[in-house]
Design a protein around this motif. Structure first.
Motif, short mmCIF file in Angstrom:
data_model
loop_
_atom_site.label_atom_id
_atom_site.label_comp_id
_atom_site.label_asym_id
_atom_site.label_seq_id
_atom_site.Cartn_x
_atom_site.Cartn_y
_atom_site.Cartn_z
N VAL A 110 -1.01 38.15 29.95
CA VAL A 110 -1.11 37.37 28.71
C VAL A 110 -0.23 36.13 28.80
N SER A 111 -0.85 34.97 28.73
CA SER A 111 -0.11 33.70 28.77
C SER A 111 0.33 33.25 27.40
N GLY A 112 -0.35 33.75 26.36
CA GLY A 112 -0.11 33.28 25.00
C GLY A 112 -1.17 32.32 24.53
N GLY A 113 -2.09 31.93 25.44
CA GLY A 113 -3.19 31.06 25.07
C GLY A 113 -4.25 31.81 24.29
N ALA A 114 -5.25 31.07 23.82
CA ALA A 114 -6.28 31.67 22.96
C ALA A 114 -7.00 32.81 23.66
N ASP A 115 -7.41 32.61 24.89
CA ASP A 115 -8.19 33.63 25.60
C ASP A 115 -7.40 34.93 25.75
N SER A 116 -6.16 34.82 26.23
CA SER A 116 -5.39 36.03 26.50
C SER A 116 -4.96 36.73 25.21
N MET A 117 -4.70 35.98 24.14
CA MET A 117 -4.33 36.62 22.87
C MET A 117 -5.53 37.35 22.26
N CYS A 118 -6.71 36.76 22.41
CA CYS A 118 -7.93 37.45 21.95
C CYS A 118 -8.14 38.73 22.75
N MET A 119 -8.01 38.63 24.07
CA MET A 119 -8.19 39.81 24.91
C MET A 119 -7.18 40.89 24.55
N LEU A 149 -9.84 34.72 16.63
CA LEU A 149 -8.41 34.57 16.38
C LEU A 149 -8.15 34.04 14.97
N GLU A 150 -8.97 33.10 14.55
CA GLU A 150 -8.80 32.53 13.21
C GLU A 150 -9.02 33.60 12.14
N THR A 151 -10.06 34.40 12.33
CA THR A 151 -10.37 35.45 11.36
C THR A 151 -9.27 36.51 11.33
N ALA A 152 -8.72 36.83 12.51
CA ALA A 152 -7.68 37.86 12.61
C ALA A 152 -6.31 37.33 12.25
N GLY A 153 -6.18 36.01 12.10
CA GLY A 153 -4.89 35.42 11.77
C GLY A 153 -3.90 35.48 12.91
N ILE A 154 -4.39 35.40 14.13
CA ILE A 154 -3.53 35.47 15.32
C ILE A 154 -3.29 34.06 15.85
N LYS A 155 -2.02 33.70 15.98
CA LYS A 155 -1.67 32.39 16.53
C LYS A 155 -1.77 32.42 18.05
N PHE A 156 -1.90 31.25 18.63
CA PHE A 156 -1.92 31.15 20.09
C PHE A 156 -1.27 29.85 20.53
N CYS A 157 -0.86 29.80 21.78
CA CYS A 157 -0.20 28.62 22.34
C CYS A 157 -1.23 27.76 23.06
N THR A 158 -0.95 26.47 23.13
CA THR A 158 -1.84 25.54 23.83
C THR A 158 -1.10 24.93 25.01
N ASP A 159 -1.64 25.15 26.20
CA ASP A 159 -1.08 24.56 27.42
C ASP A 159 -1.58 23.12 27.52
#
Length: 481
Positions: free
Chosen positions: A28-37, A172-182
């Protein structure tokens, strides 16, 4: 959200990503893809009894990398998920995307092994697979490159590769989960980014299902590749001989009879054993090796990583670059080693000549009348030969071949040039200057590992027997007797 979870769950099952007792380490990098996974895997593991852990690799290239690591760690701590932080030490690897990727995979794999995880989850999505397919096509690829990223490869699984980027961000938006942008993903510095920012949007403009269609095609191609791989494995066993992990021989007659697609795959299978990254092998490289089947002996073709393919009589030989130690490289001095046999005594101490760090030539003498000693001595093999001592000049040379070298090949005293013998014996060209010979001037007494001169063989008149033995030699060959 329930629809996305169901699709991912079915995708995991369809591709047999997990077995009952598997423990999953999510990268998990913290980006959108890995946070969703990660969120989807938390739900999946809760319902299926799998243990889940998270590893984050801090590359140290960007100022915000520490805060990204802290965010992922906090997310895991709040959910009681084991968290592992690995750091790439600045300056320890070249500052390139590829070097960082290789080191990242190494650290993730090491963490999994160290902590007992059996599967590693990576967060590639549909766009990633489409990018890989296009990237492979642009640089030149065979049919396997059209598979893009596989859902399962060894211990690596990609559970969200059934989702596209828009679905991930919506989840992620629906779940309210934040993510980082590289921010490096926002530039056009890397080839993949240019494909992502410019080519894929154009494709979607032509057909808004183009990325999904590319992924579906990749699944079909993967099934075809699996079929080809099975057929190629059978052909490989029948066509390829491994001399060592450094050298492979392809039987040209059998190879030429194969279907072109199977021929290509056989070559890839060989190069898979020899190269650290098969992705560096392009269509041009495969074709270059295959063309050697139609070329004359000694035709050659150079491949990445210093690997060389060349035609050697009825074979195509593919070899890794030779890595020789200083001692091996200087195994025999220029001009060879002069050996004086006058001090040898029957039954006495043998004369031992060191030729390099690991090899020596041993000369020993016995009386032919001593039948027991003679019987024990006369055990010819590739690296031990017996001669009539009294037919031999007592000053011999241990050296490599010279231009005028020749040997006696029969009782009639017929002479054959050493160069001609090596050609007729189909000794590969690269080996010819590395085979030690025992010689009296330009007359060769013995080609180590191959054959001896007829002129010095033991006969009924022999009174003293000279045995020459090479121990722990790197030279290999077939004994002609």
């Amino acid at each position: 959200m329930s629809d996305i979870y169901s699709r991912v769950s079915n995708y995991i099952t369809e591709h047999k990503m997990l077995e009952e007792d598997d423990r999953i380490l999510a990268a998990v990098s913290g980006g959108a893809d890995s946070m969703c996974m990660l969120d989807l895997l938390i739900r999946f593991c809760a319902g299926h009894g799998h243990k889940l852990g998270v590893v984050h690799v801090d590359h140290g290239f960007r100022t915000e990398s520490a805060s990204e690591a802290a965010y992922v760690e906090q997310f895991c701590r709040e959910r009681d998920i084991p968290f592992y932080l690995e750091k790439i030490i600045p300056g320890s690897i070249p500052n390139s995307e590829e070097s960082a990727r290789i080191r990242r995979y190494e650290l993730i794999s090491e963490t999994a092994v160290k902590n007992g995880y059996t599967r590693i989850a990576l967060a590639h999505n549909m766009q990633d697979r489409a990018e890989t397919i296009l990237f492979n096509m642009f640089r030149g690829t065979g049919i396997s490159g059209m598979c893009g990223i596989r859902p399962v490869r060894d211990e690596f699984i990609r559970p969200i590769m059934c989702l596209d980027r828009r679905e991930i961000e919506t989840y992620l938006e629906t779940a309210g989960i934040k993510f980082c942008t590289d921010r490096t993903n926002l530039t056009d510095e890397y080839s993949r980014n240019r494909i992502r920012h410019h080519i894929l949007p154009e494709a979607e403009g032509i057909n808004d299902g183009s990325i999904r269609h590319m992924n579906e095609t990749a699944e079909d191609v993967s099934a075809v590749c699996d079929l080809i791989s099975g057929l190629a494995s059978d052909a490989y066993s029948d066509t390829v001989r491994s001399v060592s992990g450094e050298e492979y021989l392809i039987d040209v007659s059998r190879f030429s009879a194969l279907h072109p697609v199977i021929r290509d795959e056989v070559i890839r299978m060989i190069l898979h054993h020899m190269t650290p990254h098969l992705k560096d092998i392009s269509r041009e490289h495969i074709s270059g090796v295959e063309d050697l089947a139609c070329r004359n002996s000694n035709a050659r073709f150079d491949l990445p990583y210093g690997i060389r393919a060349y035609r050697s009589y009825e074979n195509i030989c593919i070899r890794k670059p030779e890595e020789r130690s200083k001692e091996e490289a200087e195994s025999l001095p220029e001009g060879g080693i002069r050996v004086d046999l006058t001090g040898l005594k029957p039954g006495g101490e043998p004369l031992k000549i060191r030729t390099d760090a690991s090899s020596e030539v041993i000369f020993s003498l016995t009386e032919a009348a001593d039948s027991a000693a003679a019987a024990e001595m006369i055990t010819d093999c590739d690296y031990a030969k017996c001669f009539d001592y009294d037919k031999i000049n007592k000053l011999l040379d241990i050296r490599y071949r010279l231009e005028d070298d020749h040997l006696i090949i029969d009782a009639g005293g017929h002479v054959k040039k050493l160069a001609r013998y090596m050609i007729e014996s189909k000794i590969p060209e690269y080996m010819r200057d590395r085979i030690p010979v025992i010689a009296d001037g330009s007359e060769v007494i013995w080609i180590a590992g191959y054959r001896d001169s007829y002129a010095y063989r033991i006969d009924d008149s022999t009174t003293r027997i000279l045995k020459i033995q090479i121990t722990d030699s790197n030279t290999k060959g077939e004994n002609d007797g």
